[in-house]
Motif scaffolding. Structure first.
Motif, PDB file in Angstrom:
ATOM      1  N   LEU A  89       0.830  -1.211   0.000  1.00 33.62           N
ATOM      2  CA  LEU A  89       0.000   0.000   0.000  1.00 33.62           C
ATOM      3  C   LEU A  89       0.866   1.264   0.000  1.00 33.62           C
ATOM      4  N   GLN A  90       1.992   1.182   0.699  1.00 30.18           N
ATOM      5  CA  GLN A  90       2.908   2.327   0.720  1.00 30.18           C
ATOM      6  C   GLN A  90       3.493   2.578  -0.671  1.00 30.18           C
ATOM      7  N   GLU A  91       3.830   1.486  -1.373  1.00 33.84           N
ATOM      8  CA  GLU A  91       4.370   1.621  -2.736  1.00 33.84           C
ATOM      9  C   GLU A  91       3.334   2.209  -3.689  1.00 33.84           C
ATOM     10  N   ILE A  92       2.079   1.797  -3.506  1.00 30.83           N
ATOM     11  CA  ILE A  92       0.993   2.337  -4.339  1.00 30.83           C
ATOM     12  C   ILE A  92       0.829   3.834  -4.071  1.00 30.83           C
ATOM     13  N   ALA A  93       0.870   4.216  -2.806  1.00 27.55           N
ATOM     14  CA  ALA A  93       0.747   5.632  -2.458  1.00 27.55           C
ATOM     15  C   ALA A  93       1.889   6.447  -3.064  1.00 27.55           C
ATOM     16  N   LEU A  94       3.101   5.913  -3.014  1.00 27.86           N
ATOM     17  CA  LEU A  94       4.258   6.611  -3.585  1.00 27.86           C
ATOM     18  C   LEU A  94       4.132   6.751  -5.097  1.00 27.86           C
ATOM     19  N   LEU A  95       3.534   5.757  -5.752  1.00 31.32           N
ATOM     20  CA  LEU A  95       3.363   5.823  -7.202  1.00 31.32           C
ATOM     21  C   LEU A  95       2.565   7.070  -7.598  1.00 31.32           C
ATOM     22  N   PHE A  96       1.541   7.378  -6.820  1.00 37.05           N
ATOM     23  CA  PHE A  96       0.673   8.505  -7.163  1.00 37.05           C
ATOM     24  C   PHE A  96       1.100   9.822  -6.512  1.00 37.05           C
ATOM     25  N   GLN A  97       1.909   9.733  -5.459  1.00 35.35           N
ATOM     26  CA  GLN A  97       2.294  10.975  -4.778  1.00 35.35           C
ATOM     27  C   GLN A  97       3.777  11.318  -4.921  1.00 35.35           C
ATOM     28  N   GLN A  98       4.557  10.392  -5.471  1.00 38.63           N
ATOM     29  CA  GLN A  98       5.955  10.687  -5.795  1.00 38.63           C
ATOM     30  C   GLN A  98       6.310  10.053  -7.136  1.00 38.63           C
ATOM     31  N   TRP A  99       5.439  10.269  -8.111  1.00 37.92           N
ATOM     32  CA  TRP A  99       5.673   9.707  -9.443  1.00 37.92           C
ATOM     33  C   TRP A  99       6.794  10.478 -10.134  1.00 37.92           C
ATOM     34  N   SER A 100       7.779   9.744 -10.645  1.00 38.07           N
ATOM     35  CA  SER A 100       8.888  10.359 -11.377  1.00 38.07           C
ATOM     36  C   SER A 100       8.782   9.989 -12.854  1.00 38.07           C
ATOM     37  N   PRO A 101       8.149  10.814 -13.655  1.00 38.53           N
ATOM     38  CA  PRO A 101       8.035  10.507 -15.085  1.00 38.53           C
ATOM     39  C   PRO A 101       9.407  10.475 -15.742  1.00 38.53           C
ATOM     40  N   GLN A 102       9.525   9.711 -16.802  1.00 39.60           N
ATOM     41  CA  GLN A 102      10.800   9.559 -17.515  1.00 39.60           C
ATOM     42  C   GLN A 102      10.939  10.710 -18.517  1.00 39.60           C
ATOM     43  N   ILE A 103      11.529  11.805 -18.044  1.00 40.81           N
ATOM     44  CA  ILE A 103      11.645  13.011 -18.879  1.00 40.81           C
ATOM     45  C   ILE A 103      12.706  12.800 -19.955  1.00 40.81           C
ATOM     46  N   ASN A 104      12.312  13.053 -21.198  1.00 45.44           N
ATOM     47  CA  ASN A 104      13.260  12.965 -22.302  1.00 45.44           C
ATOM     48  C   ASN A 104      13.929  14.314 -22.548  1.00 45.44           C
ATOM     49  N   GLY A 105      13.160  15.376 -22.389  1.00 44.87           N
ATOM     50  CA  GLY A 105      13.666  16.726 -22.623  1.00 44.87           C
ATOM     51  C   GLY A 105      12.489  17.683 -22.636  1.00 44.87           C
ATOM     52  N   THR A 106      12.685  18.845 -23.247  1.00 39.03           N
ATOM     53  CA  THR A 106      11.593  19.808 -23.384  1.00 39.03           C
ATOM     54  C   THR A 106      11.226  19.952 -24.856  1.00 39.03           C
ATOM     55  N   GLU A 107      10.132  20.640 -25.108  1.00 36.66           N
ATOM     56  CA  GLU A 107       9.734  20.888 -26.497  1.00 36.66           C
ATOM     57  C   GLU A 107      10.567  21.986 -27.141  1.00 36.66           C
ATOM     58  N   GLY A 108      11.428  22.625 -26.353  1.00 34.61           N
ATOM     59  CA  GLY A 108      12.355  23.608 -26.907  1.00 34.61           C
ATOM     60  C   GLY A 108      11.726  24.961 -27.180  1.00 34.61           C
ATOM     61  N   TYR A 109      12.478  25.802 -27.896  1.00 31.77           N
ATOM     62  CA  TYR A 109      12.044  27.175 -28.133  1.00 31.77           C
ATOM     63  C   TYR A 109      10.753  27.263 -28.942  1.00 31.77           C
TER      64      TYR A 109
END
Length: 401
Positions: A321-341
């Protein structure tokens, strides 16, 4: 021969022109665009978030955090609001003190052009700068596609690199380089994130869904010691990744390789709620409980991506249950970068403020040369702060050029 030539008919350039014109200076504004204030017109969804009720120096990123204080204290949000009221433009407040026109951003451009006309300012559009050079202190010459101009004060108000389709160019940085004024490394700011391919494909189905979220990352702007910074606003899923105000805000502080965490239930304790529900409704399915708090598709997508099966609550132990809570409250998306200028609202970095007077915006080593607005290493938060910097820096320079 002009007293003042201002390159750039945007927010800061027109404000500077108005103030200089009021002082009886002979002022010419040059811009390569077909119409003045193009970024103003498209800002705020066409309604222009022209300032914010709660402007503080801490709302700005600059390697010298004290640099913005002088201009912001001398021309405040209340001064610009008074100008808007003078022109009988109706406006409204949104969350976090953001002020928008009720009708159209075009009203702000009309205000500026009317004030400029009243101050005797000439605005020359569709005019490109070919070369510019300094003849002597307080004496510059510009070769343009509309002819040659000379002036005693040259003001660069050409903005940064964001939104190239709106005519953004690196001209300010080129002029700075010409006079050996350092330029801090630039990058896109107030910009959406793209996701790494696997997550991009999986979460693309959530495109269009918006929900409140808190975004957190280690902010280390300007090489200073990093510290944790958070924003709580709306998160928007897109077909390329993540956007919405909370993402645009945190993007100013994010650097490639760093992670951000997202709390999709800000100001809630999901773990405590899961434990409570497990005791009182043990046969309730996990997905059912979560879908009462979050959009159902978001719940299904995050659970599936994390390979968590939706079972009756009684079948999970406390650690799960703690892991499930962390999934929704400390989710770290896999950022590739930004859309730029291409989609960025502002440019981070820019002309080094150590070489600019915070009071007059004049270059310390080039008499008669001024840089104002977004061209400088000053970037505001989302919410009207960048416009307030444009008004304030333009006003400050306009008192002395």
């Amino acid at each position: 021969m002009w007293d003042v030539v201002i390159i750039g008919a945007g927010a800061s350039g027109l404000m500077c022109a108005i103030e200089a014109g009021k002082r009886g200076r002979k002022v010419l504004v040059l811009d390569h665009a077909k119409r003045a204030g193009q970024k103003i017109i498209m800002s705020g969804g066409g309604r222009c978030n022209f300032t914010n009720l709660y402007v503080e120096p801490s709302n700005f990123l600059c390697d010298n955090p004290h640099f913005v204080k002088s201009a912001l204290s001398r021309y405040t949000q209340w001064d610009f609001i008074a100008l808007v009221d003078k022109h009988q433009i109706s406006w409204h407040e949104r969350e976090h003190g953001q002020l928008f026109c009720d009708d159209s951003a075009k009203q702000i451009v009309a205000l500026l052009l009317d004030e400029a006309k009243d101050a005797g300012v000439k605005v020359q559009l569709q005019c490109e700068i070919v070369t510019q050079s300094k003849i002597a202190d307080n004496h510059f010459t510009l070769q343009t596609t509309s002819g040659e101009y000379q002036c005693s004060s040259l003001v660069v108000a050409t903005g940064g690199l964001s939104l190239p389709k709106m005519g953004a160019t690196p001209l300010a940085y080129k002029i700075a380089d010409h006079y050996q004024i350092p330029v801090k490394a630039t990058r896109a700011g107030l910009v959406p994130f793209t996701l790494q391919q696997e997550q991009k494909e999986k979460f693309a189905e959530l495109s269009g869904i918006s929900l409140p979220a808190r975004a957190t990352c280690r902010g280390n702007y300007g090489g200073k010691k990093s510290k944790e910074i958070s924003f709580t606003e709306a998160l928007l899923f897109t077909h390329r990744g993540l956007s919405g105000p909370v993402i645009l805000q945190i993007s100013n502080y994010w650097h490639p390789g760093e992670k951000i965490t997202l709390d999709l239930l800000p100001n809630q304790d999901l773990f405590a709620e899961l434990l409570h529900s497990q005791q009182n409704r043990p046969d309730q399915a996990l997905k059912t409980l979560l879908a009462q708090r979050l959009p159902k598709r978001v719940v299904e997508c995050l659970l599936a991506f994390s390979e968590i099966e939706s079972l009756p609550l009684k079948q999970y132990n406390e650690k799960q249950l703690q892991e499930i809570a962390l999934l929704f409250q400390q989710w770290s998306p896999q950022i590739n970068g930004t859309e730029g200028y291409r989609t960025a609202e502002v440019t981070l970095g820019g002309i080094d403020t150590d070489f600019i007077s915070s009071k007059t915006l004049e270059c310390k080593n080039v008499k008669g040369l001024y840089f104002i607005g977004e061209a400088l290493d000053v970037t505001g938060w989302l919410g009207g702060f960048n416009f307030q910097w444009a008004w304030a820096s333009g006003w400050a320079a306009g008192q002395v050029v």
